[in-house]
Design an enzyme around this catalytic site. Structure first.
Site, PDB file in Angstrom:
ATOM      1  N   LYS A  68      29.803  50.058 -29.938  1.00 29.50           N
ATOM      2  CA  LYS A  68      29.814  51.493 -30.269  1.00 29.50           C
ATOM      3  C   LYS A  68      28.611  52.184 -29.629  1.00 29.50           C
ATOM      4  O   LYS A  68      27.673  51.510 -29.176  1.00 29.50           O
ATOM      5  CB  LYS A  68      29.779  51.659 -31.796  1.00 29.50           C
ATOM      6  CG  LYS A  68      28.528  51.067 -32.460  1.00 29.50           C
ATOM      7  CD  LYS A  68      28.662  51.007 -33.976  1.00 29.50           C
ATOM      8  CE  LYS A  68      27.422  50.361 -34.596  1.00 29.50           C
ATOM      9  NZ  LYS A  68      27.575  50.172 -36.041  1.00 29.50           N
TER      10      LYS A  68
ATOM     11  N   ARG B  53      28.719  53.160 -48.695  1.00 27.21           N
ATOM     12  CA  ARG B  53      29.277  54.085 -47.694  1.00 27.21           C
ATOM     13  C   ARG B  53      30.793  53.970 -47.767  1.00 27.21           C
ATOM     14  O   ARG B  53      31.370  54.252 -48.804  1.00 27.21           O
ATOM     15  CB  ARG B  53      28.748  53.748 -46.284  1.00 27.21           C
ATOM     16  CG  ARG B  53      27.264  53.972 -46.119  1.00 27.21           C
ATOM     17  CD  ARG B  53      26.812  53.924 -44.666  1.00 27.21           C
ATOM     18  NE  ARG B  53      27.439  52.840 -43.885  1.00 27.21           N
ATOM     19  CZ  ARG B  53      26.970  52.365 -42.743  1.00 27.21           C
ATOM     20  NH1 ARG B  53      25.871  52.851 -42.229  1.00 27.21           N
ATOM     21  NH2 ARG B  53      27.605  51.405 -42.096  1.00 27.21           N
TER      22      ARG B  53
ATOM     23  N   TYR C 186       2.368  71.532 -22.322  1.00 25.64           N
ATOM     24  CA  TYR C 186       2.521  72.586 -23.328  1.00 25.64           C
ATOM     25  C   TYR C 186       1.480  72.461 -24.437  1.00 25.64           C
ATOM     26  O   TYR C 186       1.191  71.367 -24.912  1.00 25.64           O
ATOM     27  CB  TYR C 186       3.900  72.488 -23.987  1.00 25.64           C
ATOM     28  CG  TYR C 186       5.032  72.966 -23.119  1.00 25.64           C
ATOM     29  CD1 TYR C 186       5.150  74.311 -22.755  1.00 25.64           C
ATOM     30  CD2 TYR C 186       5.987  72.071 -22.672  1.00 25.64           C
ATOM     31  CE1 TYR C 186       6.212  74.736 -21.967  1.00 25.64           C
ATOM     32  CE2 TYR C 186       7.053  72.496 -21.882  1.00 25.64           C
ATOM     33  CZ  TYR C 186       7.154  73.832 -21.529  1.00 25.64           C
ATOM     34  OH  TYR C 186       8.194  74.253 -20.752  1.00 25.64           O
TER      35      TYR C 186
ATOM     36  N   MET D 190      10.563  68.434 -21.806  1.00 28.11           N
ATOM     37  CA  MET D 190      11.980  68.054 -21.689  1.00 28.11           C
ATOM     38  C   MET D 190      12.209  67.172 -20.464  1.00 28.11           C
ATOM     39  O   MET D 190      12.995  66.232 -20.499  1.00 28.11           O
ATOM     40  CB  MET D 190      12.859  69.308 -21.585  1.00 28.11           C
ATOM     41  CG  MET D 190      14.342  68.980 -21.649  1.00 28.11           C
ATOM     42  SD  MET D 190      15.415  70.386 -21.390  1.00 28.11           S
ATOM     43  CE  MET D 190      15.075  71.381 -22.823  1.00 28.11           C
TER      44      MET D 190
END
Ligand SMILES: *Cc1c(COP(=O)(O)O)cnc(C)c1O
Length: 387
Positions: A37, A139, A268, A316
């Site tokens: 997955k 769950r 930044y 980023m």
């Protein structure tokens, strides 16, 4: 080989060897289900599945229908056809496709089971259901063992259903010294044992990677392993100490080196201001690639075989490293920078990053975004992931 900003190189042979390693823990006849997955925990779903098959895996598992669709063609091509279990919840609208494609799915209610049996009869393909008892994870699955038994017995007797599994999932298998794992195991064994005696063909499974390594009593007929097949340690410790081999290496390169006088800053918010003269190396990888902002000033990378500290805020698209005041730093321009992986005696693991971020190794590799090129290799041959 590739001019990408950031590359995840995935050693498929390592995945194969990790599967072998896990199988060495299992009794004869216990099946290994490779959990692929979340794009194979960031390693590439289909490539990981293929490597796991070579390592003796005989089942695959994913979380949802989209992932099953992505793996469907590959699974169709395997001989004998490898079963694919969708472990998560499914919407009613998707059930027909799931049954028609021959995927295995998880059930925990009467209406759900009836739907599957009816659809299986309708599409003329045997349904494959795994009844899930919630033994304490809280769950999916039913907490009602009597209901779960009724579902299992109904399913076993239904000619439209060609496979029935009994499953649960552990909440604390990775936590040393807890008692709850033993309690869940006791509940699960108590539920499955009489059903298994009456219906020996049912497939009983519970263990994730941690449970496989923790207790052979949790192995039953099949184990479902994710994290360990990728060579990460389910307990968050050193994978090598348990004979697991990390399959993923993350690298970038020094795209610029700039002199930084005392008092000058990078990034930044000016969170790094040089106390004394130094050189700053800039790597084109950032939180847009999954190199998380929480690593600002809180990680090291390997350049020319040495650990160098990250400085300033993770952007980023880039991060900065302190290369020191020595003018030889200028020669590091263009050098590879290893963010996860080893060089010489130095090694940076997903487990180290997880500790720094107060998370788990799973989240480190799952969090690498699609912008990071995946290069799969085995036996020294590299190939770029399709797309
Ligand atoms: C993800 C998952 C696994 C695999 O767990 P690992 O800890 O990665 O081995 C097994 N079972 C279920 C139900 C899962 O959701």
């Amino acid at each position: 080989m590739t001019s990408d900003r950031a590359v995840a190189r995935i050693n498929l042979d390592a995945i194969t060897r990790n599967c072998d390693r896990l199988r060495s823990e299992l009794r004869e006849g216990v099946e290994l289900c490779a959990v692929v997955k979340a794009d194979g925990y960031g390693h590439g779903m289909e490539e990981s599945a293929e490597a796991a098959l070579a390592g003796g895996a005989t089942w695959f598992a994913v979380a949802g229908i989209r992932e099953a669709r992505e793996l469907a063609d590959f699974v169709e091509g395997t001989k004998p056809r490898v079963p694919l279990l969708i472990m998560g919840p499914l919407q009613r609208d998707d059930l027909e496709e799931v049954v028609a494609c021959g995927f295995d799915l998880v059930v925990w209610s009467e209406s759900h089971l009836l739907d599957i049996a009816w659809l299986a009869a309708d599409v003329g393909r045997g349904g494959r259901v795994h009844v899930k008892l919630d033994t304490g994870m809280g769950r999916f699955g039913t907490r009602d063992a009597d209901l779960a038994t009724r579902l299992a017995i109904t399913a076993a007797a239904d000619p439209n259903l060609e496979r029935v599994g009994l499953m649960t999932h552990f909440a604390t298998a990775d936590q040393r010294g807890d008692d709850f794992f033993a309690e869940q195991l006791r509940r699960f064994t108590g539920w499955t044992a009489p059903i298994k005696r009456a219906h020996p063909e049912v497939l009983v499974h519970a263990a994730n990677s941690a449970a496989v390594l923790r207790d052979p009593a949790a192995h039953f007929d099949m184990v479902r392993c994710g994290i360990a097949i990728y060579g990460m340690d389910p307990f968050g410790e050193d994978p090598l100490a348990r004979g697991l081999e990390p399959a993923l290496e993350l690298s970038s390169y020094v795209a610029a080196v700039k002199h930084c006088a005392a008092g000058e800053s990078t990034g930044y918010g000016r969170r790094f201001i040089a106390a004394e003269e130094t050189h700053i190396g800039l790597l084109p990888i950032g939180y847009g690639d999954g190199w998380r902002r929480g690593l600002s000033g809180n990680a090291e990378v390997l350049i020319a075989g040495r650990r160098r500290p990250l400085v300033g805020t993770v952007s980023m698209d880039s991060v900065a490293v302190d290369l020191g005041s020595d003018p030889t730093a200028l020669a590091l321009l263009g050098q590879p920078a290893v963010l996860i992986g080893g060089r010489g005696a130095e090694r940076i693991t997903a487990e180290e990053l997880a500790r720094r971020l107060d998370t788990i190794n799973y989240e480190i590799t799952c969090g690498l975004t699609a912008r990071v090129a995946r290069v799969h290799h085995s036996g020294g041959v590299a190939r770029l992931a399709a797309d």
